[in-house]
Motif scaffolding. Structure first.
Motif, short mmCIF file in Angstrom:
data_model
loop_
_atom_site.label_atom_id
_atom_site.label_comp_id
_atom_site.label_asym_id
_atom_site.label_seq_id
_atom_site.Cartn_x
_atom_site.Cartn_y
_atom_site.Cartn_z
N ILE A 68 40.92 40.94 56.21
CA ILE A 68 41.73 40.78 55.00
C ILE A 68 41.18 39.62 54.16
O ILE A 68 41.01 39.71 52.95
N LEU A 72 39.39 39.70 50.45
CA LEU A 72 39.89 38.92 49.31
C LEU A 72 38.76 38.11 48.68
O LEU A 72 38.59 38.09 47.47
N ASP A 75 36.30 40.70 46.89
CA ASP A 75 36.76 41.41 45.70
C ASP A 75 37.20 40.49 44.58
O ASP A 75 37.20 40.87 43.42
N SER A 76 37.61 39.26 44.93
CA SER A 76 38.11 38.45 43.83
C SER A 76 37.28 37.21 43.52
O SER A 76 37.49 36.60 42.49
N ASN A 231 41.04 37.51 40.56
CA ASN A 231 41.92 37.62 41.73
C ASN A 231 42.71 38.93 41.73
O ASN A 231 43.84 38.99 41.29
N MET A 233 43.95 40.77 44.29
CA MET A 233 45.13 40.85 45.14
C MET A 233 46.34 40.18 44.47
O MET A 233 47.45 40.66 44.57
N VAL A 236 47.65 42.54 41.87
CA VAL A 236 48.32 43.68 42.52
C VAL A 236 49.72 43.27 42.97
O VAL A 236 50.71 43.95 42.69
N ALA A 237 49.79 42.12 43.65
CA ALA A 237 51.08 41.67 44.18
C ALA A 237 52.07 41.44 43.04
O ALA A 237 53.22 41.87 43.10
N ILE A 277 46.56 50.69 41.39
CA ILE A 277 47.49 50.31 42.46
C ILE A 277 48.12 51.56 43.07
O ILE A 277 48.33 51.64 44.28
N MET A 615 38.68 47.61 44.45
CA MET A 615 39.52 47.40 45.64
C MET A 615 38.95 48.06 46.88
O MET A 615 39.66 48.30 47.84
N VAL A 618 39.23 45.87 49.94
CA VAL A 618 40.62 45.69 50.36
C VAL A 618 41.07 46.88 51.20
O VAL A 618 41.70 46.72 52.24
#
Length: 709
Positions: A68, A72, A75-76, A231, A233, A236-237, A277, A615, A618
């Motif tokens: 994970i 991160l 990808d970011s 960023n 993630m 997305v969050a 997403i 992504m 991810v």
């Protein structure tokens, strides 16, 4: 986007070669190190089995949780290429640190062959393992996704094949390392004192990791590299959070329903992000049932290896040790992946059946479930051959007559007569409350002697009798088959002096007169031993050899004076060797491997193909997370449910997976496959049409108001 087209070879980008070789070296390095770990904990750091196993499982779980983090970063922040390089460096350092931690001369100041300050070694090896877990986990999701990135549009077929080759490299690496590393371990090395060569055995994986890193960097000029997109993630969050909040605010009937719960984020986030997403959440939802597969799959290393210890390892002319059975999986993978890819799938396609990714995965789960049914059947066969050990309030007794007269022993409700140098065929089982008295008599000895002894319930005992006045009861201490398929051997001394026996590097020290030693354990084969005694003439032989030992047996060797005044040794069987052949495990390994080929390779490829470009890592990390959760399930089930019968546990796991398999099949029916690249291209088109194309770099980040939708 970096380069346009990379140089090709057989229709594959040339850069793939570097990625596959890198993966091969990395897996060799990882599995080579992992194969040693438990032994290193036990023998070098001196931990007990439970602590060693717990630390080992924690380490493995960590290796599947850190992806994970790697995803991160890739990808970011750094992009896949830089992430792989920097974490590989961390990984190589970790391997080097653990190699250094196993050099006993580091703290062995008095040169006696054992480290004087263990805490230094423990600290170093824990730092090493932490770095390795970060390294191997962090690059895992990036390497496979980075490989997938090398393919152009329209190369789906080659890309699928790449994931197969990639999986092959993983297994070839692990197969070779599990064969080679143990050979390195038994080498002797050391500056002041020779001992098992852990520094070399850990050093070779470290060197290979360095090679993996160099190979990967060498291909640098050819790779297609994508820029990381900020960023992801975090975005997305936030977007998901906003959608849920927004949906909650507008929950009355007055507001029209929206097609998808994520559409409630439209007020604030652009269509492209929302559709990305949606892709990810759809796949993540499908992942929920998958850990159950891994829970079964990862028991090869634990439960199935324990099952092998109750079996006979002679397969034709070769002898296999129980822990070597795991390599069957890796060997079968190396054979099966190409066959399935080149023969089975094309045949299925010829029959006009559309064998989609999710159908393959469903079949894989079904096969794994069947593998456990087969394991249960094999277990039932084994159980028939296993000796019965005493239960809670029972005791088992066997009589061994080591004297020169016939003996009669009177048990409650049972009389036994034994000629000289013979034993009762089996252990007799008694209820401890009913075992009121045991008496012995022998021709030539007046009267009857009573055996006075407190028997321990739940244990086996041997009654050694020289004559009615001289006897001894020995507690056996074996309440199960010897572990790891080894053979237990103990010595009974009938001489009038104390003897010491050396057998294959193990010592039975000071076995007193008319007494039995404890059992020591040996692998299969013939064993040579010497008996150290003063009471025989100098021309008598003191070297002896055992019979050819099989797997999982136990023997008592009685040392006595022969007629010519020299020593002789008589062998008595306590636990018969295993009779069920280890080859019977091959069908369950075969089924599980077929399951793995159609499940795991497909899953890797599916996770890649269904993810939007920013992504991919991810989703690969999400895929690896299912493995971690599977391992945790095993720890919970094995810890919580203690089954009286092992086959029942296998059947439980098989049925759990079968249920999950049905649920997954139903979920898969409702999944629609997408082509992320097409969807992205569509968004690019729309943006061009609207004329806010590339000249405004922030355009895509601005919230799109309802009016111009």
């Amino acid at each position: 986007m970096g380069m346009s087209k990379s140089p090709g070879c057989f229709g594959y980008p040339l850069s793939i070669f570097f990625i596959v070789v890198n993966e091969f070296c990395e897996r060799f390095s990882y599995y080579g190190m992992r194969a040693l770990l438990v032994l290193y904990f036990r023998n070098f750091l001196g931990w007990d089995d439970d602590l060693s196993t717990a630390i080992y499982h924690t380490f493995v779980a960590l290796c599947y949780l850190t992806p994970i983090l790697g995803a991160l970063i890739a990808d970011s922040w750094l992009g896949k290429f830089k992430t792989i390089v920097s974490l590989s460096i961390v990984y190589t350092i970790g391997q080097a640190v653990i190699s250094v931690s196993s050099v006993n001369d580091l703290t062995d100041h008095d040169h006696n062959g054992s480290p004087d300050n263990l805490s230094v070694h423990v600290a170093l090896s824990m730092i090493g393992l932490a770095l390795i877990a970060l390294g191997t986990g962090g690059i895992k999701p990036c390497v496979s996704a980075f490989g997938g990135d090398q393919f152009e549009e329209g190369q789906e077929k080659q890309r699928n094949r790449f994931f197969s080759i990639f999986y092959l490299a993983i297994n070839a690496g692990s197969l070779l390392s599990t064969i080679i590393t143990p050979i390195l371990r038994v080498q002797q090395c050391g500056i002041h004192s020779q001992q098992a060569c852990y520094p070399l055995a850990f050093g070779v994986p470290a060197a290979l990791m360095a090679v993996a890193l160099i190979v990967f960097v060498l291909g640098s000029g050819m790779y297609k590299k994508f820029q990381p997109q900020g960023n992801i993630m975090g975005k997305v969050a936030k977007c998901i959070g906003f959608a849920i909040k927004n949906r909650f605010r507008h929950r009355s009937k007055a507001f029209p329903k929206r097609e998808h719960w994520l559409d409630w984020a439209k007020e604030k986030y652009d269509e492209r992000l929302i559709s990305q997403i949606k892709m990810v959440t759809k796949v993540m939802f499908l992942y929920i049932p998958l850990p159950m597969f891994w829970a079964l799959f990862d028991q090869q290393g634990s439960r199935w290896t324990l099952q092998a210890t109750t079996m006979n390892g002679k397969i034709g002319a070769i002898e296999i040790q129980p822990d070597q059975m795991q390599t069957v999986n890796a060997i079968l993978i190396v054979i099966m992946v190409p066959i399935v890819d080149a023969v089975v799938y094309p045949l299925i396609a010829k029959c006009g059946f559309n064998f989609t990714s999710l159908k393959k995965m469903t079949v894989g789960m079904f096969l794994a479930s069947m593998a456990f049914v087969v394991a249960a059947i094999v277990q039932v066969e084994i159980d028939k051959t296993l000796p019965v050990f005493p239960g809670g309030n029972e005791v088992q007794i066997k009589v061994l007559n080591i004297g020169n007269n016939n003996m009669t022993v009177y048990f409650p409700g049972k009389n036994v007569t034994l000629a000289q140098m013979s034993q009762t065929d089996t252990f007799m089982t008694f209820d401890i409350d009913k075992l009121t008295s045991i008496n012995m008599s022998s021709p030539g000895f007046p009267g009857v002697t009573t055996v006075a002894h407190d028997f321990e319930q739940g244990h086996r005992h041997t009654l050694l009798v020289l004559d009615p006045s001289q006897y001894r009861v020995v507690k056996d201490g074996l309440n199960q088959k010897p572990e790891k398929g080894e053979n237990g051997i103990r010595f009974v001394n009938t001489l009038n002096e104390t003897v010491t026996i050396k057998m294959s590097g193990k010592v039975y020290k000071d076995v007193t007169s008319l007494n039995a030693s404890n059992y020591q354990f040996f692998p299969s084969g013939e064993k040579h031993y010497t008996i150290n005694t003063t009471s025989v003439a100098s021309n008598c032989p003191t070297d002896f050899k055992s019979s050819n030992l099989d797997f999982g047996s136990a023997y008592t060797y009685v040392i006595r004076k022969a007629g010519d005044g020299c020593l002789e040794v008589k062998e008595f069987e306590d636990i018969p060797p295993n009779t069920v052949n280890m080859a019977l495990q091959i069908p369950q390994y075969f089924l599980l491997t077929c399951g793995e080929v159609v499940f795991s390779v497909t899953g890797l490829e599916f996770s890649y193909s269904q993810a939007p470009s920013n992504m991919k890592s991810v989703l690969q990390a999400g895929w690896l997370l299912t493995v971690a959760v599977g391992n945790i399930i095993v720890l919970i089930v094995a810890g919580a449910g203690h089954f009286p019968k092992q086959w029942a546990e296998y059947i439980l796991f098989a049925s759990l997976l079968l249920v999950v398999c049905v649920i997954f099949a139903i979920m898969a029916r409702f999944y629609t496959y997408i082509n992320p690249a097409e969807i992205e291209a569509q968004f690019d088109e729309d943006e061009k049409k609207r004329g806010i194309g590339k000249e405004n770099p922030y355009s895509s980040l601005e919230p799109v108001s309802q009016s111009n939708m």
